[in-house]
Design a protein around this motif. Structure first.
Motif, PDB file in Angstrom:
ATOM      1  N   ILE A   1      -9.399  -1.455   4.394  1.00 37.70           N
ATOM      2  CA  ILE A   1      -9.658  -0.012   4.382  1.00 37.70           C
ATOM      3  C   ILE A   1      -9.356   0.489   5.788  1.00 37.70           C
ATOM      4  O   ILE A   1     -10.097   0.214   6.736  1.00 37.70           O
ATOM      5  N   ASN A   2      -8.212   1.149   5.913  1.00 40.80           N
ATOM      6  CA  ASN A   2      -7.645   1.462   7.232  1.00 40.80           C
ATOM      7  C   ASN A   2      -8.006   2.887   7.701  1.00 40.80           C
ATOM      8  O   ASN A   2      -8.540   3.679   6.926  1.00 40.80           O
ATOM      9  N   LYS A   3      -7.710   3.127   8.931  1.00 41.64           N
ATOM     10  CA  LYS A   3      -7.927   4.427   9.585  1.00 41.64           C
ATOM     11  C   LYS A   3      -9.416   4.767   9.657  1.00 41.64           C
ATOM     12  O   LYS A   3      -9.809   5.927   9.494  1.00 41.64           O
ATOM     13  N   MET A   4     -10.224   3.728   9.880  1.00 39.81           N
ATOM     14  CA  MET A   4     -11.665   3.939   9.974  1.00 39.81           C
ATOM     15  C   MET A   4     -12.037   4.755  11.203  1.00 39.81           C
ATOM     16  O   MET A   4     -13.158   5.274  11.292  1.00 39.81           O
ATOM     17  N   ASP A   5     -11.113   4.877  12.165  1.00 41.15           N
ATOM     18  CA  ASP A   5     -11.387   5.693  13.354  1.00 41.15           C
ATOM     19  C   ASP A   5     -11.327   7.184  13.060  1.00 41.15           C
ATOM     20  O   ASP A   5     -11.805   8.003  13.844  1.00 41.15           O
ATOM     21  N   ARG A   6     -10.745   7.548  11.942  1.00 39.23           N
ATOM     22  CA  ARG A   6     -10.629   8.973  11.602  1.00 39.23           C
ATOM     23  C   ARG A   6     -11.998   9.548  11.248  1.00 39.23           C
ATOM     24  O   ARG A   6     -12.784   8.913  10.540  1.00 39.23           O
ATOM     25  N   PRO A   7     -12.263  10.771  11.734  1.00 41.44           N
ATOM     26  CA  PRO A   7     -13.576  11.369  11.460  1.00 41.44           C
ATOM     27  C   PRO A   7     -13.835  11.580   9.963  1.00 41.44           C
ATOM     28  O   PRO A   7     -14.980  11.497   9.512  1.00 41.44           O
TER      29      PRO A   7
ATOM     30  N   GLY B   1       0.811  -1.200   0.000  1.00 41.72           N
ATOM     31  CA  GLY B   1       0.000   0.000   0.000  1.00 41.72           C
ATOM     32  C   GLY B   1       0.846   1.251   0.000  1.00 41.72           C
ATOM     33  O   GLY B   1       2.070   1.185   0.087  1.00 41.72           O
ATOM     34  N   HIS B   2       0.178   2.395  -0.099  1.00 40.73           N
ATOM     35  CA  HIS B   2       0.870   3.672  -0.167  1.00 40.73           C
ATOM     36  C   HIS B   2       1.537   3.999   1.168  1.00 40.73           C
ATOM     37  O   HIS B   2       1.071   3.563   2.217  1.00 40.73           O
ATOM     38  N   VAL B   3       2.607   4.766   1.102  1.00 42.49           N
ATOM     39  CA  VAL B   3       3.322   5.153   2.317  1.00 42.49           C
ATOM     40  C   VAL B   3       2.372   5.881   3.280  1.00 42.49           C
ATOM     41  O   VAL B   3       1.501   6.639   2.836  1.00 42.49           O
ATOM     42  N   ASP B   4       2.521   5.575   4.544  1.00 44.62           N
ATOM     43  CA  ASP B   4       1.729   6.200   5.620  1.00 44.62           C
ATOM     44  C   ASP B   4       0.269   5.761   5.672  1.00 44.62           C
ATOM     45  O   ASP B   4      -0.504   6.324   6.435  1.00 44.62           O
ATOM     46  N   HIS B   5      -0.102   4.783   4.870  1.00 48.65           N
ATOM     47  CA  HIS B   5      -1.486   4.319   4.961  1.00 48.65           C
ATOM     48  C   HIS B   5      -1.694   3.308   6.086  1.00 48.65           C
ATOM     49  O   HIS B   5      -2.824   2.936   6.377  1.00 48.65           O
ATOM     50  N   GLY B   6      -0.559   2.882   6.707  1.00 49.53           N
ATOM     51  CA  GLY B   6      -0.690   2.074   7.924  1.00 49.53           C
ATOM     52  C   GLY B   6      -0.224   0.636   7.823  1.00 49.53           C
ATOM     53  O   GLY B   6      -0.634  -0.200   8.633  1.00 49.53           O
ATOM     54  N   LYS B   7       0.674   0.332   6.885  1.00 52.11           N
ATOM     55  CA  LYS B   7       1.156  -1.048   6.722  1.00 52.11           C
ATOM     56  C   LYS B   7       1.862  -1.539   7.992  1.00 52.11           C
ATOM     57  O   LYS B   7       1.539  -2.605   8.517  1.00 52.11           O
ATOM     58  N   THR B   8       2.826  -0.743   8.454  1.00 46.99           N
ATOM     59  CA  THR B   8       3.599  -1.151   9.633  1.00 46.99           C
ATOM     60  C   THR B   8       2.700  -1.271  10.852  1.00 46.99           C
ATOM     61  O   THR B   8       2.786  -2.229  11.620  1.00 46.99           O
ATOM     62  N   THR B   9       1.812  -0.304  11.017  1.00 46.63           N
ATOM     63  CA  THR B   9       0.902  -0.333  12.168  1.00 46.63           C
ATOM     64  C   THR B   9       0.026  -1.579  12.119  1.00 46.63           C
ATOM     65  O   THR B   9      -0.194  -2.233  13.135  1.00 46.63           O
ATOM     66  N   LEU B  10      -0.434  -1.913  10.930  1.00 50.61           N
ATOM     67  CA  LEU B  10      -1.292  -3.094  10.789  1.00 50.61           C
ATOM     68  C   LEU B  10      -0.522  -4.377  11.120  1.00 50.61           C
ATOM     69  O   LEU B  10      -0.999  -5.226  11.876  1.00 50.61           O
TER      70      LEU B  10
ATOM     71  N   VAL C   1     -10.988  -1.431   8.741  1.00 49.34           N
ATOM     72  CA  VAL C   1     -10.261  -1.679   9.996  1.00 49.34           C
ATOM     73  C   VAL C   1      -9.675  -0.387  10.551  1.00 49.34           C
ATOM     74  O   VAL C   1      -9.621   0.637   9.855  1.00 49.34           O
ATOM     75  N   SER C   2      -9.302  -0.446  11.806  1.00 53.93           N
ATOM     76  CA  SER C   2      -8.414   0.576  12.350  1.00 53.93           C
ATOM     77  C   SER C   2      -7.219  -0.151  12.930  1.00 53.93           C
ATOM     78  O   SER C   2      -7.333  -0.828  13.956  1.00 53.93           O
ATOM     79  N   ALA C   3      -6.095  -0.038  12.255  1.00 49.53           N
ATOM     80  CA  ALA C   3      -4.885  -0.714  12.715  1.00 49.53           C
ATOM     81  C   ALA C   3      -4.453  -0.110  14.049  1.00 49.53           C
ATOM     82  O   ALA C   3      -4.033  -0.811  14.957  1.00 49.53           O
ATOM     83  N   LEU C   4      -4.632   1.202  14.163  1.00 48.64           N
ATOM     84  CA  LEU C   4      -4.185   1.911  15.369  1.00 48.64           C
ATOM     85  C   LEU C   4      -4.970   1.449  16.591  1.00 48.64           C
ATOM     86  O   LEU C   4      -4.401   1.210  17.649  1.00 48.64           O
ATOM     87  N   LYS C   5      -6.275   1.323  16.427  1.00 44.61           N
ATOM     88  CA  LYS C   5      -7.116   0.926  17.562  1.00 44.61           C
ATOM     89  C   LYS C   5      -7.315  -0.587  17.630  1.00 44.61           C
ATOM     90  O   LYS C   5      -8.001  -1.081  18.523  1.00 44.61           O
TER      91      LYS C   5
END
Ligand code: GDP
Ligand code: MG
Length: 438
Positions: free
Chosen positions: A254-260, A155-164, A290-294
């Motif tokens: 589909i990541n960062k679903m926690d973002r408003p 995926g694109h940089v900063d989209h959350g690969k490492t976090t996931l 998903v939300s990788a962060l949460k």
């Protein structure tokens, strides 16, 4: 209306991968075994596959593979004809030959044709395939056992690969080790409902390009991470193309679903523009918000991976000597060259003689993704291997060979070839320089 890839594959007794590859070669846009194709295309494929079989049956000449030359005796063994009968035949053809005489390629062709064989001269292959597998024997169907799927996150940089990747790893670490610190070895396994899944930590693009360049495919399924607040970006498209050309199924996280400002529908719309039609919109691309962060909805993502893997029917033969792919490698001050290997097939054992790219050695010790010493590692398992003479490159193939001596010989041959190549490259460059100055 149409037919699912896996159904057609079943009918034609092809693997999903083989069928997808055939379709892609025809220019049909398919991505996974769940894709559907129209009847016309299905018929075309059926003709191709079934027609081929008929073809080989009609023309029943057998193939005689010849590397270099062949003596009368060797030929008699190859085509299973008694040597005296064969010599009589040769005499009949005007060829006076003794049993140990080497036949010229013309003579071979003539006499082989008498027994319904077509001669195929085999190149002494070494040259091209010097870095390929030495013992790439095909496994018997009965030896093949299910193996875990190997997953690459792209995926694109900063989209959350490492976090996931970290989040998935963490769910498992807390469950299995209660507070233990998992060593980082570039790949790890988690268990979902008793099923193992192997994740590669290497950035997907590199994993794909460097490994595929060597003809090795490490990955079975690609997880495409797309940030819901950012959508499809250039590296997302690159990732889609890599996965498509490798013929591996894509699951979209589909990541960062926690973002408003998360807009999953916009992401799906954009996916459609690149030929990935979400399942809930009538297509075959699995999308999991998903939300990788949460750590939200990772269970579902893992379940979809297991489901997709089941459809792929991934198998390997754990009883053969191992081969695998170098995922990463480095020189460790205390331990010497250390390589993380993903076992592709077979079982790697402590004490095995190995070659990997230009390096050779013997497996001195193996450490799994939990930091534990292990005696052996089976298909789709990532392990750290100690005992190589040098540091191999990521993407190099590792293989068990008969003994230390053959390991050293193969590595030496490769080193010589590499040196030759470098020398000849330098010469060309110099000549060009020279000419450009004239
Ligand atoms: P990579 O470049 O794809 O590996 O992306 P990273 O995993 O490094 O993440 C980039 C940034 O996005 C970091 O600041 C993460 O904390 C953040 N991030 C990753 N996943 C999520 C998520 O699910 N929600 C939110 N809000 N932020 C996230
Ligand atoms: Mg990262």
């Amino acid at each position: 209306m149409g037919i699912r890839i896996y159904k057609l594959a079943e009918q034609l007794e092809l693997s999903n991968k083989e069928l997808i590859k055939m379709l892609q070669d025809l220019g049909v846009d398919v991505t996974s075994h769940m894709s559907t194709i129209n009847e016309e295309t299905a018929e075309l494929i059926m003709d191709m596959v079934l027609g081929e079989e008929e073809g080989t049956q009609e023309d029943d000449s057998k193939v005689l593979k010849v590397e270099g030359t062949m003596t009368v005796k060797e030929l008699s063994e190859e085509i299973d004809v008694d040597p005296s009968t064969l010599m009589a035949k040769l005499i009949g053809l005007g060829i006076m030959a003794t049993i140990n005489q080497e036949l010229t390629s013309d003579q071979l062709e003539v006499v082989a044709a008498e027994y319904g064989y077509v001669v195929e001269e085999e190149e002494e292959e070494e040259e091209d395939n010097l870095f390929g597998l030495v013992n790439d024997i095909e496994d018997k169907q009965k030896d093949l056992k299910s193996r875990p799927p190997v997953i690459t996150v792209m995926g694109h940089v900063d989209h959350g690969k490492t976090t996931l990747l970290d989040a998935i790893r963490k769910t498992e670490v807390t469950a299995s080790e209660a507070g233990g610190i998992t060593q980082h070895i570039g790949a790890y396994q988690v268990k979902v409902n008793g099923q193992k899944i192997t994740f590669l930590d290497t950035p997907g693009h590199e994993a794909f390009t460097s490994m595929r360049a060597r003809g090795a495919q490490a990955t079975d399924i690609a997880i495409l991470v797309v940030a819901a607040d950012d959508g499809i970006m250039p590296q997302t498209i690159e990732a889609i193309n890599h996965a498509k050309s490798a013929g591996v199924p894509i699951i979209v996280a589909i990541n960062k679903m926690d973002r408003p400002n998360a807009q999953p529908d916009r992401v799906k719309q954009e996916l459609m523009n690149h030929g990935l039609i979400p399942e809930d919109w009538g297509g075959d691309t699995v999308c999991v918000p998903v939300s990788a962060l949460k750590g939200e909805n990772l269970d579902e993502l893992l379940e979809m991976i297991v489901l997709t893997a089941e459809m792929e029917e991934l198998k390997a033969n754990p009883t053969r000597p191992a081969n695998g792919i170098i995922v990463e490698a480095e020189l460790d001050r205390g331990r010497g060259p250390v390589a993380t290997i993903l076992i592709k097939n077979g079982t790697l054992k402590v004490g095995d003689a190995i070659v990997a790219g230009l390096a050779s050695g013997r497996v001195r010790a193996m450490i799994n993704d939990q930091g534990e010493r292990v005696e052996e590692a089976g298909p789709a398992t990532p392990v750290e291997v100690l005992g190589l003479s040098d540091v191999p490159n990521a993407g190099d193939l590792l293989e068990v060979v008969e003994d230390d001596q053959s390991a050293r010989d193969i590595a030496q041959k490769r080193q010589n070839k590499r040196r030759e190549d470098e020398l000849s490259r330098n010469t060309t460059v110099n000549l060009e320089d020279l000419f450009s100055q004239i």
